[in-house]
Design a protein around this motif. Structure first.
Motif, PDB file in Angstrom:
ATOM      1  N   GLY A   2       0.777  -1.188  -0.049  1.00 30.36           N
ATOM      2  CA  GLY A   2       0.084   0.126   0.016  1.00 30.36           C
ATOM      3  C   GLY A   2       0.928   1.181  -0.087  1.00 30.36           C
ATOM      4  O   GLY A   2       2.037   1.285   0.096  1.00 30.36           O
ATOM      5  N   ASN A   3       0.164   2.255  -0.291  1.00 24.00           N
ATOM      6  CA  ASN A   3       0.889   3.482  -0.302  1.00 24.00           C
ATOM      7  C   ASN A   3       2.014   3.825  -1.155  1.00 24.00           C
ATOM      8  O   ASN A   3       3.106   4.263  -0.847  1.00 24.00           O
ATOM      9  CB  ASN A   3       1.235   4.049   1.298  1.00 24.00           C
ATOM     10  N   GLY A   4       1.844   3.184  -2.450  1.00 20.61           N
ATOM     11  CA  GLY A   4       2.869   3.112  -3.073  1.00 20.61           C
ATOM     12  C   GLY A   4       4.127   2.336  -3.104  1.00 20.61           C
ATOM     13  O   GLY A   4       5.031   2.355  -3.665  1.00 20.61           O
ATOM     14  N   THR A   5       3.999   1.351  -1.951  1.00 17.65           N
ATOM     15  CA  THR A   5       5.114   0.644  -1.830  1.00 17.65           C
ATOM     16  C   THR A   5       4.688  -1.079  -1.813  1.00 17.65           C
ATOM     17  O   THR A   5       3.521  -1.354  -2.143  1.00 17.65           O
ATOM     18  CB  THR A   5       5.490   0.882  -0.168  1.00 17.65           C
ATOM     19  N   TRP A   6       5.902  -1.711  -2.240  1.00 22.77           N
ATOM     20  CA  TRP A   6       5.678  -3.286  -1.833  1.00 22.77           C
ATOM     21  C   TRP A   6       6.727  -3.609  -1.120  1.00 22.77           C
ATOM     22  O   TRP A   6       7.600  -3.102  -0.608  1.00 22.77           O
ATOM     23  CB  TRP A   6       5.818  -3.703  -3.478  1.00 22.77           C
ATOM     24  N   TYR A   7       6.752  -5.117  -0.764  1.00 24.72           N
ATOM     25  CA  TYR A   7       7.764  -5.542   0.097  1.00 24.72           C
ATOM     26  C   TYR A   7       8.312  -6.842  -0.161  1.00 24.72           C
ATOM     27  O   TYR A   7       7.635  -7.517  -1.149  1.00 24.72           O
ATOM     28  CB  TYR A   7       7.415  -5.548   1.520  1.00 24.72           C
ATOM     29  N   THR A   8       9.369  -7.085   0.098  1.00 28.42           N
ATOM     30  CA  THR A   8       9.981  -8.487  -0.247  1.00 28.42           C
ATOM     31  C   THR A   8      10.405  -8.995   1.369  1.00 28.42           C
ATOM     32  O   THR A   8      10.776  -8.379   2.191  1.00 28.42           O
ATOM     33  CB  THR A   8      11.221  -8.616  -1.084  1.00 28.42           C
ATOM     34  N   VAL A   9      10.625 -10.414   1.660  1.00 29.60           N
ATOM     35  CA  VAL A   9      11.195 -10.878   2.729  1.00 29.60           C
ATOM     36  C   VAL A   9      12.407 -11.589   2.440  1.00 29.60           C
ATOM     37  O   VAL A   9      12.635 -12.477   1.319  1.00 29.60           O
ATOM     38  CB  VAL A   9      10.038 -11.978   3.323  1.00 29.60           C
ATOM     39  N   SER A  10      13.447 -11.520   3.230  1.00 29.91           N
ATOM     40  CA  SER A  10      14.779 -12.107   2.884  1.00 29.91           C
ATOM     41  C   SER A  10      14.731 -13.674   3.020  1.00 29.91           C
ATOM     42  O   SER A  10      13.620 -13.945   3.437  1.00 29.91           O
ATOM     43  CB  SER A  10      15.560 -11.860   4.197  1.00 29.91           C
ATOM     44  N   ALA A  11      15.644 -14.324   2.310  1.00 28.89           N
ATOM     45  CA  ALA A  11      15.563 -15.824   2.015  1.00 28.89           C
ATOM     46  C   ALA A  11      15.437 -16.487   3.519  1.00 28.89           C
ATOM     47  O   ALA A  11      14.758 -17.684   3.665  1.00 28.89           O
ATOM     48  CB  ALA A  11      16.633 -16.245   1.262  1.00 28.89           C
ATOM     49  N   ASP A  12      16.104 -16.048   4.299  1.00 34.28           N
ATOM     50  CA  ASP A  12      16.046 -16.551   5.851  1.00 34.28           C
ATOM     51  C   ASP A  12      14.849 -16.147   6.667  1.00 34.28           C
ATOM     52  O   ASP A  12      14.629 -16.794   7.646  1.00 34.28           O
ATOM     53  CB  ASP A  12      17.167 -16.432   6.396  1.00 34.28           C
ATOM     54  N   ARG A  13      13.960 -15.309   6.123  1.00 33.34           N
ATOM     55  CA  ARG A  13      12.829 -14.803   6.706  1.00 33.34           C
ATOM     56  C   ARG A  13      13.037 -13.868   7.967  1.00 33.34           C
ATOM     57  O   ARG A  13      12.038 -13.849   9.025  1.00 33.34           O
ATOM     58  CB  ARG A  13      11.733 -16.018   7.102  1.00 33.34           C
ATOM     59  N   THR A  14      14.171 -13.389   8.294  1.00 32.94           N
ATOM     60  CA  THR A  14      14.559 -12.859   9.361  1.00 32.94           C
ATOM     61  C   THR A  14      14.265 -11.155   9.109  1.00 32.94           C
ATOM     62  O   THR A  14      14.363 -10.467  10.133  1.00 32.94           O
ATOM     63  CB  THR A  14      15.993 -12.939   9.707  1.00 32.94           C
ATOM     64  N   SER A  15      14.042 -10.741   7.876  1.00 30.74           N
ATOM     65  CA  SER A  15      13.661  -9.497   7.888  1.00 30.74           C
ATOM     66  C   SER A  15      13.075  -9.025   6.715  1.00 30.74           C
ATOM     67  O   SER A  15      12.701  -9.918   5.776  1.00 30.74           O
ATOM     68  CB  SER A  15      15.022  -8.656   7.468  1.00 30.74           C
ATOM     69  N   LEU A  16      12.342  -7.930   6.762  1.00 33.50           N
ATOM     70  CA  LEU A  16      11.302  -7.554   5.853  1.00 33.50           C
ATOM     71  C   LEU A  16      11.744  -6.394   5.065  1.00 33.50           C
ATOM     72  O   LEU A  16      12.065  -5.157   5.797  1.00 33.50           O
ATOM     73  CB  LEU A  16       9.842  -7.247   6.097  1.00 33.50           C
ATOM     74  N   HIS A  17      11.634  -6.006   3.881  1.00 33.85           N
ATOM     75  CA  HIS A  17      12.284  -4.927   3.027  1.00 33.85           C
ATOM     76  C   HIS A  17      11.222  -4.239   2.569  1.00 33.85           C
ATOM     77  O   HIS A  17      10.434  -4.956   1.409  1.00 33.85           O
ATOM     78  CB  HIS A  17      13.410  -5.293   2.093  1.00 33.85           C
ATOM     79  N   LEU A  18      10.984  -2.981   2.399  1.00 33.79           N
ATOM     80  CA  LEU A  18       9.795  -2.043   2.036  1.00 33.79           C
ATOM     81  C   LEU A  18      10.575  -1.265   0.968  1.00 33.79           C
ATOM     82  O   LEU A  18      11.672  -0.836   1.141  1.00 33.79           O
ATOM     83  CB  LEU A  18       9.377  -1.109   3.254  1.00 33.79           C
TER      84      LEU A  18
END
Length: 365
Positions: free
Chosen positions: A342-358
């Protein structure tokens, strides 16, 4: 090539070894990171993350382990709604039950109307039960829930059918219901900016994949079937259009929300170049998730078919002409699918699932 700008990196609050991957729930002007463990749900407020502020946190004790259903939260982050095998339950941050709507058991061979989770907790069959889902409307006043009927209060008048419910978020009162005419193995809600509208994507295994569109007029819930072989990916910021992919992942389709009609389509084959490592001629296909960044553009991925050959690739798609603008360039390799935030953004999750990138487009229009 379109450049992605990193907005924020947020550490996953729970150990990935005992929790689902973090995800983002969003409504107009509101973004929350949620992560589900077996004993608790953690909610982080992402609205300040873009400004570099540490996200506020709330934790909700879970009424049952994560394999027994799904969960959503209110836009304010003050209530969690757990959609379980036998009931939809809303709780506050202390774990206290605000309300509960019991329904028929999602385990296909079970005909019982369970009164508590303890009745099914130790049964192996129930650990692999089918499931429904729930979502909270944009204004926080309604909960939309896909359940197996009858409801606990229906008595002998209820039928064995799947129901789409509109509930009062304050007390769980059933305001409206509609028969989905589905046989789900699982489902997922896709919110609309209008609180009175909602999308529902139902997976029926090999039987089909219906997409339903719901409208609540304050007195009656109507559910219209958009298609029987699609997966609903996202709704445009204005709420005017919706995006789907077919179950074979061949084609992205832009639909008009008003009547479900297809406006434009884009095939992966012949449009997206094969991964540089793909020398065997394996087909290119779209992911099961995508994100609107504005009314005219979508970030879509081919990460699933790219996985055997190297880094995941994401693409900017112009939905007005349904054309490929080009590959998204990231400052570092990303994994998995692009997901809407939302709000013009998207996200990905690191391969080890320890962090989320916006992420946000660096060349925002």
């Amino acid at each position: 090539m379109t450049v992605a700008r990193l907005v924020a990196t947020v550490a996953a609050p729970l150990d990935p070894a005992s929790a689902d991957a973090p995800q983002v729930l969003h409504w107009p002007g509101r973004r929350l990171l949620v992560q589900r463990g077996d004993t608790e749900l953690v909610v982080l407020d992402l609205d300040g993350a873009e400004a570099g502020e540490p996200p506020a946190e709330a934790r909700f004790p879970a009424p049952w382990p994560r394999r027994f259903g799904s969960v959503t939260v209110s836009p304010e982050g003050d209530a969690a709604v757990f959609a379980g095998v036998h009931a939809v339950r809303a709780v506050d941050a202390t774990g206290a039950t605000r309300w509960e709507v019991r329904h028929a058991c999602w385990e296909a061979g079970c005909s019982l109307m369970h009164t508590s989770f303890a009745e099914l907790a130790d049964d192996e069959d129930h650990q692999y039960a089918d499931s429904g889902s729930a979502a909270v409307s944009a204004d926080g006043k309604l909960v939309w829930a896909h359940v197996r009927g009858p409801l606990g209060d229906d008595g002998e008048q209820g039928d064995d059918q799947e129901l789409w419910l509109v509930l009062d978020a304050a007390d769980g009162t059933v305001l409206g219901r509609a028969d989905t005419m589905t046989v789900a193995s699982g489902s997922e809600h896709v919110p609309h900016p209008d609180p009175a509208q909602m999308g529902l994507s139902v997976g029926e295994g090999e039987e089909g994949s219906p997409v339903l569109w719901g409208r609540w007029d304050g007195r009656r819930l109507t559910a219209e079937q958009v298609d029987t072989e699609l997966i609903l990916l996202a709704v445009s910021p204005s709420g005017r259009d919706l995006l789907t992919v077919d179950v074979g992942q061949w084609t992205l389709s832009l639909h008009r929300v008003k009547d479900g009609s297809v406006l434009r389509e884009l095939d992966a084959e012949g449009t997206v170049p094969p991964h540089p490592g793909n020398t065997g001629g394996d087909r290119v296909y779209w992911d099961y998730e995508a994100a609107f960044v504005d009314e005219d553009a979508v970030v879509a991925g081919t990460s699933e078919c790219d996985a055997p050959y190297g880094t995941a690739r994401h693409w900017l798609v112009d939905v007005r002409g349904m054309t490929l603008r080009g590959e998204i360039s990231y400052p570092f390799p990303v994994s998995g699918r692009p997901r809407t935030a939302g709000n013009g953004t998207w996200y990905t999750v690191s391969a080890d699932r320890t962090s989320l990138h916006l992420w946000r487009l660096a060349d925002e229009r």
